[in-house]
Scaffold this motif. Structure first.
Motif, PDB file in Angstrom:
ATOM      1  N   LEU A 199     -77.901  55.406 -60.924  1.00 26.16           N
ATOM      2  CA  LEU A 199     -78.636  54.779 -59.832  1.00 26.16           C
ATOM      3  C   LEU A 199     -78.600  53.271 -60.026  1.00 26.16           C
ATOM      4  CD1 LEU A 199     -81.866  56.943 -59.337  1.00 26.16           C
ATOM      5  CD2 LEU A 199     -79.936  56.750 -57.778  1.00 26.16           C
ATOM      6  N   LEU A 200     -78.225  52.531 -58.994  1.00 26.38           N
ATOM      7  CA  LEU A 200     -78.284  51.073 -58.996  1.00 26.38           C
ATOM      8  C   LEU A 200     -79.550  50.676 -58.243  1.00 26.38           C
ATOM      9  CD1 LEU A 200     -74.553  50.227 -58.137  1.00 26.38           C
ATOM     10  CD2 LEU A 200     -75.621  50.470 -60.387  1.00 26.38           C
ATOM     11  N   TYR A 201     -80.454  49.986 -58.963  1.00 29.07           N
ATOM     12  CA  TYR A 201     -81.777  49.683 -58.412  1.00 29.07           C
ATOM     13  C   TYR A 201     -81.885  48.199 -58.081  1.00 29.07           C
ATOM     14  CZ  TYR A 201     -86.915  49.375 -58.199  1.00 29.07           C
ATOM     15  OH  TYR A 201     -88.210  49.151 -57.800  1.00 29.07           O
ATOM     16  N   PHE A 202     -81.855  47.869 -56.790  1.00 28.23           N
ATOM     17  CA  PHE A 202     -81.984  46.494 -56.312  1.00 28.23           C
ATOM     18  C   PHE A 202     -83.468  46.223 -56.081  1.00 28.23           C
ATOM     19  CE2 PHE A 202     -77.805  48.004 -55.266  1.00 28.23           C
ATOM     20  CZ  PHE A 202     -76.955  46.918 -55.449  1.00 28.23           C
ATOM     21  N   SER A 203     -84.027  45.262 -56.830  1.00 32.33           N
ATOM     22  CA  SER A 203     -85.476  45.076 -56.800  1.00 32.33           C
ATOM     23  C   SER A 203     -85.831  43.684 -57.315  1.00 32.33           C
ATOM     24  CB  SER A 203     -86.141  46.166 -57.662  1.00 32.33           C
ATOM     25  OG  SER A 203     -87.545  46.094 -57.595  1.00 32.33           O
ATOM     26  N   ALA A 204     -87.109  43.326 -57.243  1.00 30.90           N
ATOM     27  CA  ALA A 204     -87.585  42.023 -57.737  1.00 30.90           C
ATOM     28  C   ALA A 204     -89.088  42.084 -57.970  1.00 30.90           C
ATOM     29  CB  ALA A 204     -87.256  40.903 -56.755  1.00 30.90           C
ATOM     30  N   HIS A 205     -89.547  41.334 -58.941  1.00 26.26           N
ATOM     31  CA  HIS A 205     -90.967  41.322 -59.283  1.00 26.26           C
ATOM     32  C   HIS A 205     -91.811  40.704 -58.172  1.00 26.26           C
ATOM     33  CE1 HIS A 205     -94.656  39.915 -61.390  1.00 26.26           C
ATOM     34  NE2 HIS A 205     -94.528  41.073 -62.005  1.00 26.26           N
ATOM     35  N   TRP A 206     -91.262  39.724 -57.441  1.00 28.68           N
ATOM     36  CA  TRP A 206     -92.032  39.054 -56.396  1.00 28.68           C
ATOM     37  C   TRP A 206     -92.261  39.931 -55.163  1.00 28.68           C
ATOM     38  CZ3 TRP A 206     -89.229  39.246 -52.055  1.00 28.68           C
ATOM     39  CH2 TRP A 206     -87.828  39.207 -52.158  1.00 28.68           C
ATOM     40  N   CYS A 207     -91.571  41.059 -55.088  1.00 29.36           N
ATOM     41  CA  CYS A 207     -91.576  41.924 -53.900  1.00 29.36           C
ATOM     42  C   CYS A 207     -92.660  42.999 -54.021  1.00 29.36           C
ATOM     43  CB  CYS A 207     -90.190  42.557 -53.754  1.00 29.36           C
ATOM     44  SG  CYS A 207     -90.112  43.968 -52.629  1.00 29.36           S
ATOM     45  N   PRO A 208     -93.752  42.943 -53.223  1.00 30.76           N
ATOM     46  CA  PRO A 208     -94.827  43.938 -53.331  1.00 30.76           C
ATOM     47  C   PRO A 208     -94.362  45.382 -53.143  1.00 30.76           C
ATOM     48  CG  PRO A 208     -95.601  42.034 -52.104  1.00 30.76           C
ATOM     49  CD  PRO A 208     -94.122  41.842 -52.290  1.00 30.76           C
ATOM     50  N   PRO A 209     -93.503  45.695 -52.144  1.00 30.46           N
ATOM     51  CA  PRO A 209     -93.046  47.087 -52.035  1.00 30.46           C
ATOM     52  C   PRO A 209     -92.276  47.557 -53.268  1.00 30.46           C
ATOM     53  CG  PRO A 209     -92.654  45.924 -49.979  1.00 30.46           C
ATOM     54  CD  PRO A 209     -93.055  44.893 -50.980  1.00 30.46           C
ATOM     55  N   CYS A 210     -91.563  46.624 -53.926  1.00 28.93           N
ATOM     56  CA  CYS A 210     -90.849  46.988 -55.153  1.00 28.93           C
ATOM     57  C   CYS A 210     -91.842  47.373 -56.247  1.00 28.93           C
ATOM     58  CB  CYS A 210     -89.978  45.823 -55.632  1.00 28.93           C
ATOM     59  SG  CYS A 210     -88.644  45.357 -54.512  1.00 28.93           S
ATOM     60  N   ARG A 211     -92.870  46.559 -56.413  1.00 28.34           N
ATOM     61  CA  ARG A 211     -93.859  46.854 -57.447  1.00 28.34           C
ATOM     62  C   ARG A 211     -94.599  48.153 -57.140  1.00 28.34           C
ATOM     63  NH1 ARG A 211     -95.155  41.431 -56.575  1.00 28.34           N
ATOM     64  NH2 ARG A 211     -97.237  41.993 -55.827  1.00 28.34           N
ATOM     65  N   ALA A 212     -94.829  48.420 -55.858  1.00 30.85           N
ATOM     66  CA  ALA A 212     -95.512  49.654 -55.473  1.00 30.85           C
ATOM     67  C   ALA A 212     -94.639  50.882 -55.729  1.00 30.85           C
ATOM     68  CB  ALA A 212     -95.910  49.592 -53.994  1.00 30.85           C
ATOM     69  N   PHE A 213     -93.334  50.724 -55.557  1.00 29.97           N
ATOM     70  CA  PHE A 213     -92.411  51.850 -55.728  1.00 29.97           C
ATOM     71  C   PHE A 213     -92.094  52.128 -57.196  1.00 29.97           C
ATOM     72  CE2 PHE A 213     -87.796  53.194 -55.738  1.00 29.97           C
ATOM     73  CZ  PHE A 213     -88.026  54.508 -55.356  1.00 29.97           C
ATOM     74  N   LEU A 214     -92.200  51.094 -58.051  1.00 32.85           N
ATOM     75  CA  LEU A 214     -91.767  51.220 -59.444  1.00 32.85           C
ATOM     76  C   LEU A 214     -92.420  52.387 -60.190  1.00 32.85           C
ATOM     77  CD1 LEU A 214     -90.060  50.148 -61.766  1.00 32.85           C
ATOM     78  CD2 LEU A 214     -91.911  48.531 -62.291  1.00 32.85           C
ATOM     79  N   PRO A 215     -93.745  52.600 -60.119  1.00 25.39           N
ATOM     80  CA  PRO A 215     -94.324  53.727 -60.869  1.00 25.39           C
ATOM     81  C   PRO A 215     -93.721  55.077 -60.486  1.00 25.39           C
ATOM     82  CG  PRO A 215     -96.036  52.210 -60.165  1.00 25.39           C
ATOM     83  CD  PRO A 215     -94.785  51.777 -59.471  1.00 25.39           C
ATOM     84  N   GLN A 216     -93.490  55.282 -59.183  1.00 26.34           N
ATOM     85  CA  GLN A 216     -92.889  56.538 -58.745  1.00 26.34           C
ATOM     86  C   GLN A 216     -91.468  56.664 -59.277  1.00 26.34           C
ATOM     87  OE1 GLN A 216     -92.530  57.107 -54.492  1.00 26.34           O
ATOM     88  NE2 GLN A 216     -91.967  59.266 -54.703  1.00 26.34           N
ATOM     89  N   LEU A 217     -90.734  55.546 -59.285  1.00 27.91           N
ATOM     90  CA  LEU A 217     -89.359  55.584 -59.775  1.00 27.91           C
ATOM     91  C   LEU A 217     -89.319  55.882 -61.275  1.00 27.91           C
ATOM     92  CD1 LEU A 217     -86.366  55.286 -59.207  1.00 27.91           C
ATOM     93  CD2 LEU A 217     -86.601  52.807 -59.509  1.00 27.91           C
TER      94      LEU A 217
END
Length: 563
Positions: A355-373
């Motif tokens: 899996l290639l995970y495109f994300s960033a710490h500044w992005c609220p939806p990214c931080r919200a999705f991280l625990p589930q991932l």
């Protein structure tokens, strides 16, 4: 009462709600009246208000009988006063809560900004005034459905008879400008292939695309091709326009020209950056070739259907021969990094599902999705050691990357690695978080793995069409035992009906869904079956600062809605 910026005397309204709503006031007799439902805490309202002020001023200068009445959604008088001080029109006094509430009730205002436009006799012309003002400006006055229809029919006719001049020439201007201020007649571009470059210099996508377009443009000029680019800048500040235009070798429509309001609507602009191609006859050849230029550069010229098909055939051959090394190896960049910074050769990942995970710490939806991932990742790793995930960061500095990566149990490309940019372009990553699934042979399985995980979790692995069909069959079997309708505490107005939905966002947990939903068509309200049938209320994901303007409201980029 209606308060005015300019007049200390305020005429009294009738005590009846109907009289107040129709605004039968001496000061407004014979005028088209716009009721502007707005609030200082609402980001979309703050962005729309300057446009409404511009249109109001233009109509006032023309002597049109037009007035705006602000109906505030603010919670305290200080906020109302500060916001109203910037407005040149009238307002329902903040103290007159009864009238404000009755207006909201009568017009069923569920989201702001909201603009209801009334005729001189108090008849509703449109309740979609925001869209009318935003898209057509003062020219759409009095904003009736008939007037809007005339505009739409006129645009259809204009497209059928389109020429270069009909697109780029206005009543007050028949020229474009170069970065040194030289005026270049539009007629000099006749017979050329012309690219209209829609851009906002502050938008990351535009900043990243401009160098690619410059390179392709200069190569085509070097080859003697009959090609020109015209910048259609949507910048708000002249200084930012000048700064970005200074790095461009082509022409531009002058800053804040009226055409800059017309062209995005005319070409149905949906994304940035956009490069519209006009053929030598002035007709639209392609509505957006930005991705083609990013991927193929000058070789995409002349952007004809035949050329695009040729490039698609080349891309298909490349896709069929794709390997993990072809994706992740670029010269000496043949590794990813582990938690301790150790370089792990890409060769060690060959044969695994990635899996290639495109994300960033500044992005609220990214931080919200991280625990589930993370939960999903750990579950899959327990079942299959031949699985790995690689983080591709869009963070703005090394420190943010380090802090974010420290939360993750997987691998990453180094911060600022050039491979991230090429992979974003290859997989057409337009938003984060995004997950791309790569199979054991190096083939692309899906670019929609995030949605699959949000719906199915680890059960979606290995994200193939076959696996998703199996899951859908299991869900179909489960659905046989679900109630056909139910009542839910989050939507007490109507029963929710078990409905097939292609894609939706759950109004409880805010996660995406597909397949089955408990749905209210009248209110466009969705609940995942797991949320609708759960005994305990779920917790919604945080979606960033624009999502929570005020308690009881949810804001997106354009409107704040009642939750």
């Amino acid at each position: 009462m209606i308060s005015s910026q300019s007049s200390p005397a305020s005429p009294e309204t009738s005590s009846s709600a109907t009289a107040a709503i129709r605004l039968r006031l001496v000061i407004l007799n014979g005028k088209v009246v716009a009721l502007y439902f707005s609030a200082s805490w609402c980001g979309p309202c703050r962005r729309f208000t300057p446009k409404l002020i511009e249109v109001y001023g233009e109509l006032s200068s023309q002597g049109k009988g037009f007035e705006v009445v602000f109906v505030s959604g603010d919670e305290d008088e200080a906020a109302f006063n500060e916001y109203f001080a910037k407005m040149p029109w009238l307002a329902i006094p903040f103290s007159d809560e009864k009238t404000r509430d009755s207006l909201n009730e009568l017009f069923k205002v569920r989201g702001i900004p909201h603009l209801v436009i009334l005729s001189e006799s108090g008849v509703v012309l449109t309740e979609e005034g925001v869209e009318a003002v935003r898209e057509y400006g003062a020219e759409a006055y009095p904003f009736s459905q008939e007037k809007i229809k005339q505009f739409q029919e006129g645009e259809i006719a204009a497209k059928q008879a389109q020429t270069l001049c009909s697109v780029l020439v206005s009543n007050s201007r028949d020229f474009l400008v170069s970065k040194d201020g030289t005026k270049v007649p539009v007629s000099e571009l006749e017979g050329k292939v012309v690219g209209l470059y829609f851009s906002v210099s502050s938008f990351p996508g535009s900043r990243e695309f401009t160098p690619s377009l410059v390179k392709a443009y200069e190569k085509l000029k070097e080859n003697g091709e009959n090609f020109e680019v015209v910048l259609v800048s949507l910048d708000d500040e002249e200084s930012t326009f000048n700064a970005s235009f200074a790095s461009m070798p082509w022409l531009a429509i002058p800053f804040k020209d009226k055409a800059l309001e017309k062209l995005p609507r005319y070409f149905e602009l949906e994304t940035l950056p956009t490069l519209v191609i006009l053929g030598p006859d002035g007709k639209t050849l392609n509505s957006n070739v930005a991705e083609l230029v990013e991927e193929h550069g000058h070789e995409a010229y002349p952007f004809t259907p035949e050329k695009i098909q040729e490039l698609a055939d080349v891309a298909r051959v490349r896709m069929e021969s794709q390997t993990l090394e072809s994706l992740l190896v670029s010269g000496e960049l043949n590794y990813v990094i582990g938690k301790d910074g150790a370089k792990i050769p890409v060769s060690q990942l060959v044969g695994k599902n990635i899996l290639l995970y495109f994300s960033a710490h500044w992005c609220p939806p990214c931080r919200a999705f991280l625990p589930q991932l993370i939960t999903t990742y750990n579950k899959i790793k327990e079942k299959d050691s031949a699985f790995e995930l690689v983080f591709l960061s869009s963070d703005k500095d090394q420190s943010s990357f380090d802090d974010y990566f420290a939360e993750m149990p997987w691998l990453a490309l180094p911060f600022g690695d050039e491979r991230k940019k090429s992979l974003s372009r290859k997989f057409k990553i337009r938003g984060i978080p995004s997950l791309v699934a790569i199979g054991s042979s190096g083939n692309t399985v899906t670019t929609e793995a995030r949605g699959l995980i949000m719906v199915h979790g680890a059960d979606a692995y290995p994200f193939t069409d076959e696996r998703i069909k199996e899951l859908e069959a299991e869900i179909e079997e489960m659905a046989k035992s679900w109630p056909k309708t139910l009542k839910h505490h989050l939507h007490e107005e109507h029963e929710l009906v078990l409905t097939r939905r292609r894609r939706y966002n759950c109004d409880e947990c805010q996660d995406g869904g597909q397949g089955w939903s408990f749905y209210c068509e009248e209110c466009d309200f969705d609940l995942h079956p797991k949320c609708a049938l759960a005994k305990e209320k779920g917790v919604a994901n945080e979606e960033g600062e624009e999502k929570t303007g005020k308690e009881g409201y949810v804001c997106d980029g354009e409107v704040c809605y009642k939750a």
